[in-house]
Scaffold this motif. Structure first.
Motif, PDB file in Angstrom:
ATOM      1  N   LYS A 393       0.868  -1.173   0.000  1.00 22.67           N
ATOM      2  CA  LYS A 393       0.000   0.000   0.000  1.00 22.67           C
ATOM      3  C   LYS A 393       0.907   1.225   0.000  1.00 22.67           C
ATOM      4  N   LYS A 395       0.673   5.202  -0.083  1.00 19.53           N
ATOM      5  CA  LYS A 395      -0.358   6.206   0.202  1.00 19.53           C
ATOM      6  C   LYS A 395      -1.693   5.484   0.307  1.00 19.53           C
ATOM      7  N   ASP A 396      -2.649   5.758  -0.541  1.00 20.11           N
ATOM      8  CA  ASP A 396      -3.958   5.112  -0.400  1.00 20.11           C
ATOM      9  C   ASP A 396      -4.243   4.124  -1.528  1.00 20.11           C
ATOM     10  N   LYS A 397      -3.187   3.690  -2.246  1.00 21.59           N
ATOM     11  CA  LYS A 397      -3.375   2.769  -3.370  1.00 21.59           C
ATOM     12  C   LYS A 397      -2.588   1.481  -3.152  1.00 21.59           C
ATOM     13  N   GLU A 398      -3.076   0.397  -3.770  1.00 15.82           N
ATOM     14  CA  GLU A 398      -2.417  -0.900  -3.652  1.00 15.82           C
ATOM     15  C   GLU A 398      -1.676  -1.236  -4.936  1.00 15.82           C
ATOM     16  N   LYS A 433      -6.749  -2.658  -8.582  1.00 16.14           N
ATOM     17  CA  LYS A 433      -7.960  -1.835  -8.522  1.00 16.14           C
ATOM     18  C   LYS A 433      -9.187  -2.735  -8.462  1.00 16.14           C
ATOM     19  N   ASP A 483       5.957  -1.524   7.423  1.00 14.61           N
ATOM     20  CA  ASP A 483       6.238  -0.191   6.897  1.00 14.61           C
ATOM     21  C   ASP A 483       7.693  -0.091   6.421  1.00 14.61           C
ATOM     22  N   LYS A 571       6.190   5.958   3.375  1.00 15.20           N
ATOM     23  CA  LYS A 571       4.754   5.814   3.109  1.00 15.20           C
ATOM     24  C   LYS A 571       4.465   4.605   2.228  1.00 15.20           C
ATOM     25  N   LYS A 573       3.941   0.363   2.599  1.00 11.12           N
ATOM     26  CA  LYS A 573       3.671  -0.677   3.588  1.00 11.12           C
ATOM     27  C   LYS A 573       3.300  -1.981   2.892  1.00 11.12           C
TER      28      LYS A 573
END
Length: 611
Positions: A393, A395-398, A433, A483, A571, A573
């Motif tokens: 991950k 930021k907010d994307k995989e 996605k 992380d 950022k 993880k």
């Protein structure tokens, strides 16, 4: 089937609409399927115990439901309720609806209409009482809890010729008396199940509105613990299966689940016996391996390939346990017993109830998830090496890591310990996605298994792949959180729980980022002297603070380094691992996408004029 089917053919989406079938026909099919299952199981009749069979109890339900409708500001406008003035004060309103109840010959139909208007859990509690006798006629016996207690199991004892009864107990009784006491349906079922002479003559179910169909298994576990009932002797069926499905196919499916119970439990018992004996023999075979051979397999071969010794141990155990499982089931007698149990299940399960469930099954989804993914907790707490199929991950994307496994392996020999072959340091991350199923028509899109999704899919978007140095991703191995963090105050790691080549790998990564830290500090010193608004400082800042590898992820370079604590936080993880062979197949398809052929455009085609 009463819903359309959508198929994709040569890139074209086609909707197929089935022939419409009358609800009464589907309802009859569901009812007949119950009769078939009861016949196969030699069940004479269903005994349904519910306190709502009392006429006064039904009247109270009727009054309570109509008052609830009035208090909610709603009203029923059908012909049956034309004489009711919904705006009257409650006392007068109550008298009007009682008068209507007393006058109407078919009181159950009147209450049924009220329940369908509300469609709430309390209505679900009542509807089966109103309809079930009409559905199953002489095949069902209706009793109040008090009648059941007074009967003293005579209705069960009267069964002859190995006939049995299916007993459905409502869970919550609102109208108790001295005879029933404070007992609920689960307690009545327990008392019956524990009578040795009768337990083989009944199949018991808890039929309640207190839970939905999706919670049946959880409630069964709960009641088993709370009331100390043998879990193999009863099943839970939600009343919503009957109440809000006009076809009652869901109820028929619930009856099927109940009748399958003893055979499924028998199959589970045989399966666990197989696994227990096979695992014991596999363990014994490991004990019998000579020290020299065991050392070669687990330690020496792992060291040579840079593999974690525990992984090799699990591999060895998997080989032996699978072989012992096959050896166990090769016994003709054991295999016949297993097949017999499966046949009993199939004989009932093949009866079509008309049930078409599109809801996700949480338990099967969870098991499939375990088959498909290793969770971040396991991957990170075990400090597993970075590998093909790791999911990050950012930021907010995989993103999923798609790289040949041999390129990711760390060498463990003295000369190259902690290094990859040819100093390989290039990671390819592909975005993950979720979206509409039609996305799969694109050659750049490949489906990724994600249990629980119904109307959409999870997919890898090959066209959005990004290059990232493995130095960044490798940092996730050293944190139990997953992380990518590097504390520059820690030059070497001493952790025996981390495979030793990775301890060396940390030192190499540290040295690289020490250079970057030094550059950041020099730049900061110059900026402090000349000022942050200096033209040269502003020109250099993007190159110093925003490494190329982070630009594509839109990570602000100033946020990755804490000058006060000397810590890099990227950022990034690691959150899961997509297992082989699914991740291997995804890698192969990605390589095919990258190596696709390019063709010259066809100039013979007419051009499209643009406005």
């Amino acid at each position: 089937m009463d819903e359309k089917i959508t198929i994709n053919s040569n890139g074209e989406t086609i909707d197929i609409y089935p022939r419409q079938v009358d609800i009464s026909t589907l309802r009859e099919k569901a009812i007949n399927s119950v009769h078939q299952m009861l016949d196969i199981e030699n069940i004479a009749y269903i005994v349904y115990i519910d306190d709502k069979f009392d006429d006064e109890a039904l009247k109270e339900e009727y009054i309570g439901h109509l008052l609830a409708i009035k208090n909610n500001g709603d009203k029923i406008l059908s012909e049956n309720f034309q004489s009711i003035e919904w705006s009257h004060p409650e006392p007068k309103f109550r008298n009007e609806i009682i008068r209507l109840w007393d006058q109407v010959p078919n009181k159950r139909a009147l209450l049924f209409e009220v329940c369908l208007f509300l469609r709430d859990p309390e209505s679900a509690n009542v509807i089966p009482v109103l309809e079930i006798e009409e559905c199953f006629g002489d095949r069902i016996k209706l009793m109040t809890p008090t009648q059941w207690v007074q009967d003293q199991y005579t209705i069960i004892k009267a069964l002859k010729n190995n006939k049995r009864a299916l007993c459905l107990f409502d869970f919550e009784f609102q109208n108790s008396d001295e005879i029933l006491g404070n007992r609920n349906g689960a307690q009545l079922a327990k008392e019956l199940i524990e009578i040795e002479d009768l337990s083989n003559k009944v199949v018991c179910g808890i039929f309640s509105h207190k839970f939905g169909a999706e919670d049946e298994d959880d409630k069964r576990n709960e009641y088993s613990v709370t009331y100390q009932i043998n879990k193999e002797k009863f099943y839970t069926i939600s009343k919503s299966r009957f109440s809000f499905d006009p076809k009652i196919a869901a109820f028929s499916e619930g009856i099927k689940n109940l009748l399958l119970l003893p055979y499924v439990e028998e199959l589970k018992a045989q399966s666990t016996k197989t696994f227990k004996e096979s695992n014991e023999k596999a363990t014994l075979r490991i004990k019998e391996i000579s020290p020299k051979t065991f050392n070669h397999i687990i330690q020496k071969s792992s060291l040579k390939e840079g593999i974690w010794e525990v992984s090799t141990l699990f591999r060895l155990y998997g080989i032996l346990s699978k072989e012992e499982n096959l050896r166990y089931i090769s016994d003709v007698t054991k295999r016949a017993t297993f097949n017999t149990a499966v046949k009993k299940i199939r004989d009932i399960d093949k009866i079509e109830t008309g049930y078409n469930n599109k809801e996700s099954n949480n338990q099967t989804n969870s098991l499939r998830e375990s088959e498909t993914y290793i969770t971040g907790n396991f991957v990170n707490n075990l400090h597993l090496p970075i590998s093909n199929g790791d999911i990050f991950k950012i930021k907010d994307k995989e993103y999923i890591l798609l790289v040949q496994p041999c390129n990711l392996a760390l060498r463990a020999n003295d000369d190259n310990c902690g290094k990859r072959s040819y100093d390989y340091n290039n990671a390819l991350l592909v975005p993950l996605k979720e979206g509409a199923k039609k996305k799969l028509a694109s050659p750049a899109i490949e489906k990724v298994v994600k249990p629980g999704l119904i109307d959409k899919v999870k997919y890898a978007d090959f066209s959005g792949f990004k290059n990232v140095p493995l130095d960044l991703l490798d940092l996730a191995v050293f944190q139990t959180s997953g992380d990518a963090i590097l504390d520059m105050k820690v030059e070497k790691i001493a952790n025996e729980l981390i495979h030793f080549p990775w301890l060396e790998r940390y030192s190499y990564i540290y040295k690289e980022f020490a250079k970057y830290e030094k550059a950041l500090n020099h730049f900061k010193n110059i900026r402090d002297k000349v000022g942050a608004n200096d033209q040269d400082i502003r020109a250099l800042k993007p190159f110093i603070y925003a490494p190329e590898c982070l630009k594509s992820f839109k990570i602000n370079g100033e946020d990755i380094y804490d000058f006060d604590n000397r810590v890099f936080k990227f950022k990034i993880k690691r959150v899961a691992h997509y297992k082989s062979p699914l991740s291997d197949d995804l890698l192969q398809r990605f390589m095919q996408y990258l190596s696709r052929n390019a063709f010259e455009h066809d100039f013979s085609q007419p051009s499209i004029s643009r406005p």
